[in-house]
Design a protein around this motif. Structure first.
Motif, PDB file in Angstrom:
ATOM      1  N   ARG A  46       0.848  -1.198   0.000  1.00  0.00           N
ATOM      2  CA  ARG A  46       0.000   0.000   0.000  1.00  0.00           C
ATOM      3  C   ARG A  46       0.882   1.246   0.000  1.00  0.00           C
ATOM      4  NH1 ARG A  46      -5.246   1.092   3.603  1.00  0.00           N
ATOM      5  NH2 ARG A  46      -5.857  -0.689   2.332  1.00  0.00           N
ATOM      6  N   ARG A  47       0.604   2.150  -0.959  1.00  0.00           N
ATOM      7  CA  ARG A  47       1.309   3.442  -0.974  1.00  0.00           C
ATOM      8  C   ARG A  47       0.295   4.527  -0.704  1.00  0.00           C
ATOM      9  NH1 ARG A  47       3.603   6.341  -6.140  1.00  0.00           N
ATOM     10  NH2 ARG A  47       2.913   4.397  -7.095  1.00  0.00           N
ATOM     11  N   TRP A  48       0.552   5.299   0.320  1.00  0.00           N
ATOM     12  CA  TRP A  48      -0.441   6.285   0.745  1.00  0.00           C
ATOM     13  C   TRP A  48       0.242   7.489   1.380  1.00  0.00           C
ATOM     14  CZ3 TRP A  48      -5.204   7.021  -0.500  1.00  0.00           C
ATOM     15  CH2 TRP A  48      -6.041   7.804   0.293  1.00  0.00           C
ATOM     16  N   GLU A  49      -0.391   8.639   1.296  1.00  0.00           N
ATOM     17  CA  GLU A  49       0.161   9.851   1.929  1.00  0.00           C
ATOM     18  C   GLU A  49      -0.203   9.846   3.403  1.00  0.00           C
ATOM     19  OE1 GLU A  49      -0.700  13.586   0.002  1.00  0.00           O
ATOM     20  OE2 GLU A  49      -0.536  12.609  -1.948  1.00  0.00           O
ATOM     21  N   TYR A  50       0.540   9.092   4.183  1.00  0.00           N
ATOM     22  CA  TYR A  50       0.273   9.036   5.625  1.00  0.00           C
ATOM     23  C   TYR A  50       0.667  10.364   6.258  1.00  0.00           C
ATOM     24  CZ  TYR A  50      -0.483   4.068   5.126  1.00  0.00           C
ATOM     25  OH  TYR A  50      -0.998   2.858   4.756  1.00  0.00           O
ATOM     26  N   ARG A  51      -0.076  10.729   7.307  1.00  0.00           N
ATOM     27  CA  ARG A  51       0.223  11.999   7.961  1.00  0.00           C
ATOM     28  C   ARG A  51       1.619  11.934   8.588  1.00  0.00           C
ATOM     29  NH1 ARG A  51      -4.091  13.486  12.179  1.00  0.00           N
ATOM     30  NH2 ARG A  51      -5.410  12.609  10.582  1.00  0.00           N
ATOM     31  N   ASP A  52       1.960  10.798   9.145  1.00  0.00           N
ATOM     32  CA  ASP A  52       3.293  10.656   9.746  1.00  0.00           C
ATOM     33  C   ASP A  52       3.676   9.174   9.783  1.00  0.00           C
ATOM     34  OD1 ASP A  52       1.730   9.569  11.769  1.00  0.00           O
ATOM     35  OD2 ASP A  52       1.717  11.423  12.924  1.00  0.00           O
ATOM     36  N   GLU A  53       4.899   8.927  10.256  1.00  0.00           N
ATOM     37  CA  GLU A  53       5.416   7.548  10.308  1.00  0.00           C
ATOM     38  C   GLU A  53       4.571   6.652  11.202  1.00  0.00           C
ATOM     39  OE1 GLU A  53       9.507   6.609  11.396  1.00  0.00           O
ATOM     40  OE2 GLU A  53      10.078   8.335  10.191  1.00  0.00           O
ATOM     41  N   ARG A  54       4.099   7.250  12.291  1.00  0.00           N
ATOM     42  CA  ARG A  54       3.309   6.461  13.236  1.00  0.00           C
ATOM     43  C   ARG A  54       2.054   5.898  12.571  1.00  0.00           C
ATOM     44  NH1 ARG A  54      -0.880   7.311  16.779  1.00  0.00           N
ATOM     45  NH2 ARG A  54      -0.721   6.026  18.638  1.00  0.00           N
ATOM     46  N   GLY A  55       1.391   6.753  11.782  1.00  0.00           N
ATOM     47  CA  GLY A  55       0.174   6.315  11.093  1.00  0.00           C
ATOM     48  C   GLY A  55       0.477   5.173  10.134  1.00  0.00           C
ATOM     49  N   ALA A  56       1.611   5.271   9.453  1.00  0.00           N
ATOM     50  CA  ALA A  56       1.985   4.222   8.492  1.00  0.00           C
ATOM     51  C   ALA A  56       2.289   2.915   9.226  1.00  0.00           C
ATOM     52  CB  ALA A  56       3.195   4.678   7.682  1.00  0.00           C
ATOM     53  N   LEU A  57       3.016   3.055  10.316  1.00  0.00           N
ATOM     54  CA  LEU A  57       3.407   1.873  11.084  1.00  0.00           C
ATOM     55  C   LEU A  57       2.178   1.136  11.635  1.00  0.00           C
ATOM     56  CD1 LEU A  57       6.379   2.082  13.498  1.00  0.00           C
ATOM     57  CD2 LEU A  57       4.311   0.963  14.238  1.00  0.00           C
ATOM     58  N   LEU A  58       1.254   1.907  12.195  1.00  0.00           N
ATOM     59  CA  LEU A  58       0.051   1.279  12.758  1.00  0.00           C
ATOM     60  C   LEU A  58      -0.793   0.632  11.657  1.00  0.00           C
ATOM     61  CD1 LEU A  58      -1.005   3.904  15.449  1.00  0.00           C
ATOM     62  CD2 LEU A  58       0.040   1.658  15.814  1.00  0.00           C
ATOM     63  N   ASP A  59      -0.845   1.298  10.498  1.00  0.00           N
ATOM     64  CA  ASP A  59      -1.612   0.735   9.390  1.00  0.00           C
ATOM     65  C   ASP A  59      -0.988  -0.590   8.945  1.00  0.00           C
ATOM     66  OD1 ASP A  59      -3.924   1.137   7.951  1.00  0.00           O
ATOM     67  OD2 ASP A  59      -2.897   1.972   6.208  1.00  0.00           O
ATOM     68  N   GLY A  80      -0.491 -13.728   7.187  1.00  0.00           N
ATOM     69  CA  GLY A  80      -0.630 -12.343   6.744  1.00  0.00           C
ATOM     70  C   GLY A  80       0.634 -11.522   6.855  1.00  0.00           C
ATOM     71  N   ALA A  81       0.760 -10.564   5.931  1.00  0.00           N
ATOM     72  CA  ALA A  81       1.876  -9.609   5.942  1.00  0.00           C
ATOM     73  C   ALA A  81       1.417  -8.360   5.199  1.00  0.00           C
ATOM     74  CB  ALA A  81       3.090 -10.215   5.251  1.00  0.00           C
ATOM     75  N   LYS A  82       2.202  -7.326   5.194  1.00  0.00           N
ATOM     76  CA  LYS A  82       1.858  -6.118   4.434  1.00  0.00           C
ATOM     77  C   LYS A  82       3.087  -5.244   4.280  1.00  0.00           C
ATOM     78  CE  LYS A  82      -1.815  -4.258   2.612  1.00  0.00           C
ATOM     79  NZ  LYS A  82      -2.882  -4.999   1.925  1.00  0.00           N
ATOM     80  N   VAL A  83       3.138  -4.528   3.155  1.00  0.00           N
ATOM     81  CA  VAL A  83       4.140  -3.470   3.000  1.00  0.00           C
ATOM     82  C   VAL A  83       3.377  -2.155   2.919  1.00  0.00           C
ATOM     83  CG1 VAL A  83       5.988  -2.507   1.574  1.00  0.00           C
ATOM     84  CG2 VAL A  83       5.685  -4.990   1.694  1.00  0.00           C
ATOM     85  N   VAL A  84       3.827  -1.191   3.674  1.00  0.00           N
ATOM     86  CA  VAL A  84       3.209   0.132   3.652  1.00  0.00           C
ATOM     87  C   VAL A  84       4.287   1.148   3.271  1.00  0.00           C
ATOM     88  CG1 VAL A  84       2.451   1.890   5.273  1.00  0.00           C
ATOM     89  CG2 VAL A  84       1.245  -0.269   5.164  1.00  0.00           C
ATOM     90  N   THR A 119      -0.653   0.740  -5.610  1.00  0.00           N
ATOM     91  CA  THR A 119       0.235  -0.213  -6.286  1.00  0.00           C
ATOM     92  C   THR A 119      -0.567  -0.993  -7.324  1.00  0.00           C
ATOM     93  OG1 THR A 119       1.606  -0.434  -4.319  1.00  0.00           O
ATOM     94  CG2 THR A 119       1.802  -2.179  -5.951  1.00  0.00           C
ATOM     95  N   GLY A 120      -0.296  -0.713  -8.591  1.00  0.00           N
ATOM     96  CA  GLY A 120      -1.011  -1.386  -9.679  1.00  0.00           C
ATOM     97  C   GLY A 120      -0.041  -2.083 -10.620  1.00  0.00           C
ATOM     98  N   GLU A 121      -0.467  -2.253 -11.861  1.00  0.00           N
ATOM     99  CA  GLU A 121       0.331  -3.035 -12.820  1.00  0.00           C
ATOM    100  C   GLU A 121       1.745  -2.471 -13.004  1.00  0.00           C
ATOM    101  OE1 GLU A 121      -1.701  -3.682 -16.508  1.00  0.00           O
ATOM    102  OE2 GLU A 121      -3.492  -4.360 -15.458  1.00  0.00           O
ATOM    103  N   ARG A 122       1.843  -1.138 -13.112  1.00  0.00           N
ATOM    104  CA  ARG A 122       3.157  -0.541 -13.359  1.00  0.00           C
ATOM    105  C   ARG A 122       4.117  -0.874 -12.196  1.00  0.00           C
ATOM    106  NH1 ARG A 122       4.197   5.825 -12.996  1.00  0.00           N
ATOM    107  NH2 ARG A 122       3.150   5.347 -11.057  1.00  0.00           N
TER     108      ARG A 122
END
Ligand code: NAI
Length: 351
Positions: A46-59, A80-84, A119-122
């Protein structure tokens, strides 16, 4: 507020959590692996404009754990796993995705990755140059995964309507789809195909115009869907859309969509139950892509989208029936069932 990552990992039973930084491209990302007891871990980027690192980490923690819950409920031999990825200016995205690909390859098959928001085909194409453990970026890749997810959500909505009314009775149904991206678009197409009335919204006005023109979706302004009088609200955008305020505004009978982690907190599922709104747990409903992905990577065959949908529909029926018997909110039933199964795997494996 700071996050004590090791405490959070211990609380949730995580196996590993890696911070990825690539000097050349400017990549900043987190890679969390929740569970590999039954098989390799699966989860998109997942690529997203997180407000800060903490938000990304928790997500990252929440999303990876939800993937294990899906595996448990659908009885898949995986975890399960995830990349943010923190979306920000000045990053060389091709280089960044290549760096993620190298990190995934370095895990030697313990983790398979694929598409998610941003994150799509490209991007998959960039990663697939570096690793074999990624969804095929070709036509059979992300498009088919989103179609599998949408088919599962569609069949799950059918199960929910049948649970309440004894039949789906599509011609009499109105459904509001929030987010007309890969999953929302596919879902709207299916619902219109069976004669339901479909309303749609997106933060991108072009998507709404296109869905109106090509599919016949009735447009809504963003936000309008939350308080719309309808049979089903289908959140197919981002997580956390059901919170203290929005949950009180709902005027639908059922909430059932493809988005991950729709509830800001578990208590919002309880609140819907009190308000007599049937909430179908997201991690059961949106497991279509995971079913297809695990079967493809672990058994080497492409499960037909219709079969994937039937499997999700059956899982939704089983959770709703159990919840009714127990007189509790379905989100609680599903979470308890998933956790019991995960504990049983771990006990059997002695981990
Ligand atoms: P996408 O990026 O193709 O579509 C998301 C759409 O939602 C975009 O058009 C975006 O503009 C819109 N959006 C964002 N915030 C919004 C808001 N507040 N109100 C209305 N629209 C908004 O993503 P995709 O693949 O369709 O995924 C949607 C959700 O489903 C995500 O939560 C994702 O994690 C989940 N999901 C997707 C799967 C898949 O197979 N693609 C599998 C399982 C879950």
């Amino acid at each position: 507020m700071s996050v004590h990552i090791l405490d959070a990992m211990a609380r949730e039973g995580f196996e590993s959590f890696v911070a990825l930084h690539d000097r050349k491209s400017g990549l900043r990302a987190f890679l969390g692996v929740h569970d590999t007891t039954r098989g390799p871990a699966f989860g998109g980027v997942r690529r997203w404009e997180y407000r800060d690192e903490r938000g990304a980490l928790l997500d990252c923690l929440r999303l990876a754990r939800a993937m294990t819950h899906k595996c448990a409920l659908l009885d898949l031999p995986a975890g399960g796993a995830k990349v943010v990825v923190l979306d920000r200016e000045g990053v060389d995205w091709e280089g960044a995705y290549r760096a993620i690909g190298r990190a995934v390859e370095g895990m030697g098959g313990r983790f398979y990755t694929g598409p998610d928001v941003g994150t799509g085909e490209r991007e998959l194409g960039w990663m697939s140059g570096q690793t074999a453990y990624v969804t095929d970026p070709g036509p059979a890749g992300p498009g088919e995964l989103a179609a599998s997810t949408a088919e599962g959500v569609f069949r799950g909505i059918e199960s929910a309507l049948t649970h309440l009314d004894g039949e789906p009775d599509w011609n009499q149904r109105s459904i509001a789809v929030q987010g007309l991206g890969a999953v929302g678009w596919n879902l709207a197409e299916r619902l219109l195909g069976v004669g339901a009335k479909v309303y749609g919204t997106d933060v991108l006005p072009d998507r709404v115009d296109l869905a109106q023109e090509r599919l016949g979706v009735e447009p809504l302004r963003p936000g309008e869907e939350v308080s719309m009088v309808c049979d089903v609200l289908a959140p197919c955008a981002m997580g956390g859309m059901l919170h203290d305020l929005s949950v009180e505004r709902l005027k639908c009978r059922i909430v059932a969509g493809g988005a991950n982690n729709v509830l800001a907190k578990p208590l919002h599922g309880d609140r819907m139950h009190e308000r007599d709104i049937l909430y179908v747990p997201d991690f059961v409903l949106n497991s279509g892509a995971l079913i297809r992905g695990t079967i493809f990577h672990l058994e080497g065959r492409r499960e037909p989208v219709g079969v994937v949908g039937e499997r999700v529909g059956a899982a939704v029926r089983s959770v709703l029936d159990r919840a009714r018997d127990a007189g509790e909110p379905p989100a609680r039933t599903a979470a308890t069932l998933a956790e019991e199964r995960i504990s049983a795997w771990r006990a059997e494996a002695g981990t």
